[in-house]
Design an enzyme around this catalytic site. Structure first.
Site, PDB file in Angstrom:
ATOM      1  N   HIS A 257     -50.679  40.683  -1.810  1.00  0.00           N
ATOM      2  CA  HIS A 257     -51.926  41.469  -1.645  1.00  0.00           C
ATOM      3  C   HIS A 257     -52.050  41.692  -0.092  1.00  0.00           C
ATOM      4  CE1 HIS A 257     -53.594  37.766  -1.084  1.00  0.00           C
ATOM      5  NE2 HIS A 257     -54.765  38.364  -0.297  1.00  0.00           N
TER       6      HIS A 257
HETATM    7  C1  UD1 Z   1     -59.382  40.103   0.746  1.00  0.00           C
HETATM    8  C2  UD1 Z   1     -59.590  39.537   2.081  1.00  0.00           C
HETATM    9  C3  UD1 Z   1     -58.196  38.444   2.065  1.00  0.00           C
HETATM   10  C4  UD1 Z   1     -58.276  37.541   0.838  1.00  0.00           C
HETATM   11  C5  UD1 Z   1     -58.388  38.716  -0.599  1.00  0.00           C
HETATM   12  C6  UD1 Z   1     -58.235  37.904  -1.729  1.00  0.00           C
HETATM   13  C7  UD1 Z   1     -60.658  40.294   4.056  1.00  0.00           C
HETATM   14  C8  UD1 Z   1     -60.071  40.931   5.350  1.00  0.00           C
HETATM   15  N1  UD1 Z   1     -59.369  40.065   3.124  1.00  0.00           N
HETATM   16  O1  UD1 Z   1     -58.353  40.827   0.706  1.00  0.00           O
HETATM   17  O2  UD1 Z   1     -58.365  37.390   3.044  1.00  0.00           O
HETATM   18  O3  UD1 Z   1     -57.026  36.742   0.913  1.00  0.00           O
HETATM   19  O4  UD1 Z   1     -59.454  39.339  -0.532  1.00  0.00           O
HETATM   20  O5  UD1 Z   1     -57.913  38.520  -2.706  1.00  0.00           O
HETATM   21  O6  UD1 Z   1     -61.752  40.255   3.558  1.00  0.00           O
HETATM   22  N2  UD1 Z   1     -60.013  46.571  -4.519  1.00  0.00           N
HETATM   23  C9  UD1 Z   1     -60.350  46.738  -5.890  1.00  0.00           C
HETATM   24  N3  UD1 Z   1     -61.258  46.073  -6.689  1.00  0.00           N
HETATM   25  C10 UD1 Z   1     -61.918  45.149  -5.946  1.00  0.00           C
HETATM   26  C11 UD1 Z   1     -61.377  44.470  -4.499  1.00  0.00           C
HETATM   27  C12 UD1 Z   1     -60.592  45.296  -4.018  1.00  0.00           C
HETATM   28  O7  UD1 Z   1     -59.886  47.881  -6.391  1.00  0.00           O
HETATM   29  O8  UD1 Z   1     -62.380  44.394  -6.735  1.00  0.00           O
HETATM   30  C13 UD1 Z   1     -59.162  47.494  -3.735  1.00  0.00           C
HETATM   31  C14 UD1 Z   1     -59.707  48.384  -3.035  1.00  0.00           C
HETATM   32  O9  UD1 Z   1     -58.630  49.633  -3.141  1.00  0.00           O
HETATM   33  C15 UD1 Z   1     -59.703  47.939  -1.684  1.00  0.00           C
HETATM   34  C16 UD1 Z   1     -58.510  47.008  -1.680  1.00  0.00           C
HETATM   35  O10 UD1 Z   1     -58.315  46.582  -3.006  1.00  0.00           O
HETATM   36  O11 UD1 Z   1     -59.976  48.686  -0.418  1.00  0.00           O
HETATM   37  C17 UD1 Z   1     -58.758  45.594  -0.658  1.00  0.00           C
HETATM   38  O12 UD1 Z   1     -59.615  44.881  -0.913  1.00  0.00           O
HETATM   39  P1  UD1 Z   1     -60.484  44.329   0.139  1.00  0.00           P
HETATM   40  O13 UD1 Z   1     -61.742  43.254  -0.461  1.00  0.00           O
HETATM   41  O14 UD1 Z   1     -60.814  45.091   1.355  1.00  0.00           O
HETATM   42  O15 UD1 Z   1     -59.293  43.014   0.687  1.00  0.00           O
HETATM   43  P2  UD1 Z   1     -58.589  42.367  -0.114  1.00  0.00           P
HETATM   44  O16 UD1 Z   1     -57.149  42.900  -0.081  1.00  0.00           O
HETATM   45  O17 UD1 Z   1     -58.861  41.979  -1.595  1.00  0.00           O
END
Ligand code: UD1
Length: 368
Positions: free
Chosen positions: A208
């Protein structure tokens, strides 16, 4: 004393569980703010349910966005939450955008801040997590370090005076959940049966990290290696991986069985049933080690260096996962035999959360 925990992303809910339980056992008031960074039920609600975490006192509902927008929205909303909840200390966890925003808001409101899982370093400033953890450590009044190596990093940055070694809270929760997972394998057996997998004859994989998912060429190269593995791979796909795979034209097939993320007890059960892990997650590298399952990490560096030093983790360069430039290939790393058994406990004794509560008490007493 009133503690305010700020959480928002999946690994933070795992870390929150033992802290919430230790606060309750110590009779300490504990409020929770959920920023809403993770909002899918399988990335959020199931952790509160399975790990017995009380419902959050505030849900900021921030959701996804670019780093600036997401961090900024949490920061703005946190000011009101901290003012209303009036804690004696704000506790932030790990290295996400929620961590940095929670710390910044508290420090500017002159509320003492403690950072749990302080002092981890990848020394890779291209990672958003590295910036988040460095800035949070330097904003915090108290750095709660999980390992001796983290203590050394903090000292090297002039933060020895605000550092306490408490151990790793994820170890607290993992040791407890491992017992449950060993006692009841029903849910994991159902997952394995549905995916056509046999115990001990598959790998668990997660992917991820932005640096791996958001570069289409890199994602395609890693995917090609995973799909060509000679053992089946249960790939637990974060929503980000699903979205970026579609954009990069990756169609998961071959060895890979795509599966939705698992709830925590099922993840632990699946790792216990597997013959190895392939991941770019920080937490899963450590969980694999604690469960004594060999791990292959698709990253150029790791914060959990002890897992590599003890032989249980092997790094594969995500820019060259096939090893054509001379490095270890993902296939070779994943096929390596299990290392020599070890009794080492670099992540503590499973009692980091009560020590965390004591360290918070001392901080609040000093600041009173
Ligand atoms: C975040 C953390 C990372 C951690 C990870 C655990 C930051 C910079 N990164 O990364 O350090 O290891 O969480 O999983 O804070 N999305 C969904 N549903 C959700 C959440 C996210 O669909 O409930 C999708 C969205 O398209 C979003 C993308 O995942 O834009 C990334 O989510 P985001 O919270 O920005 O970062 P993670 O990759 O989850």
């Amino acid at each position: 004393m009133k503690i305010l925990s700020v959480v928002g992303a999946r690994p933070q809910f795992v870390k929150l569980a033992p802290v919430a339980h230790a606060a309750a056992a110590a009779g300490v008031e504990h409020a929770i703010v959920h920023t809403g960074q993770h909002y899918d039920p399988m990335l959020s609600d199931v952790f509160f349910r399975d790990l017995g975490i009380p419902a959050p006192d505030r849900h900021l509902g921030v959701g996804s966005g670019g780093h600036g927008a997401q961090t900024g929205q949490i920061l703005a909303a946190m000011d009101d939450a901290i003012t209303e909840l009036a804690p004696d200390v704000v506790l932030v966890y790990g290295d996400t955008n929620s961590t940095l925003a929670g710390a910044l808001s508290a420090v500017k409101l002159h509320v003492p801040v403690a950072h749990l899982e302080a002092g981890l370093r990848s020394f890779n400033r291209a990672m958003p997590e590295e910036i988040n953890r460095v800035l949070t450590d330097h904003a915090a009044d108290l750095c709660l370090a999980p390992t001796a190596v983290a203590v050394e990093h903090l000292a090297a940055e002039g933060l020895a005076g605000s550092t306490v070694l408490v151990g790793d809270v994820m170890t607290d929760v993992l040791l407890e959940v491992r017992e449950r997972a060993l006692a009841d394998t029903t849910a994991v057996d159902a997952v394995l049966a549905a995916a056509g997998l046999a115990r001990g004859e598959f790998l668990v994989a997660t992917l991820h990290r932005a640096e791996n998912t958001d570069d289409p060429a890199r994602l395609r190269a890693i995917a090609a290696e995973l799909m060509a593995l000679p053992v089946p791979v249960l790939l637990l796909a974060h929503p980000r991986l699903v979205a970026r795979s579609a954009e990069a034209g990756v169609e998961w097939s071959g060895a890979v069985r795509l599966h939705a993320p698992l709830a925590y007890p099922e993840l632990v059960g699946a790792v216990l049933a597997s013959r190895g892990v392939v991941t770019d997650s920080g937490g899963l590298q450590k969980e694999a080690f604690l469960l004594r399952v060999p791990c292959t990490t698709v990253r150029t560096e790791t914060e959990w260096v002890e897992t590599v030093e003890l032989g249980w983790n092997c790094l594969v360069d995500p820019r060259d996962p096939s090893g054509t430039a001379g490095g270890t290939s993902l296939g070779a790393a994943a096929a390596r035999p299990a290392p020599a058994p070890t009794e080492a406990t670099p992540y503590g004794d499973g009692h980091a959360a009560p020590r965390t509560i004591e360290a918070l008490r001392a901080l609040v007493a000093r600041r009173a």
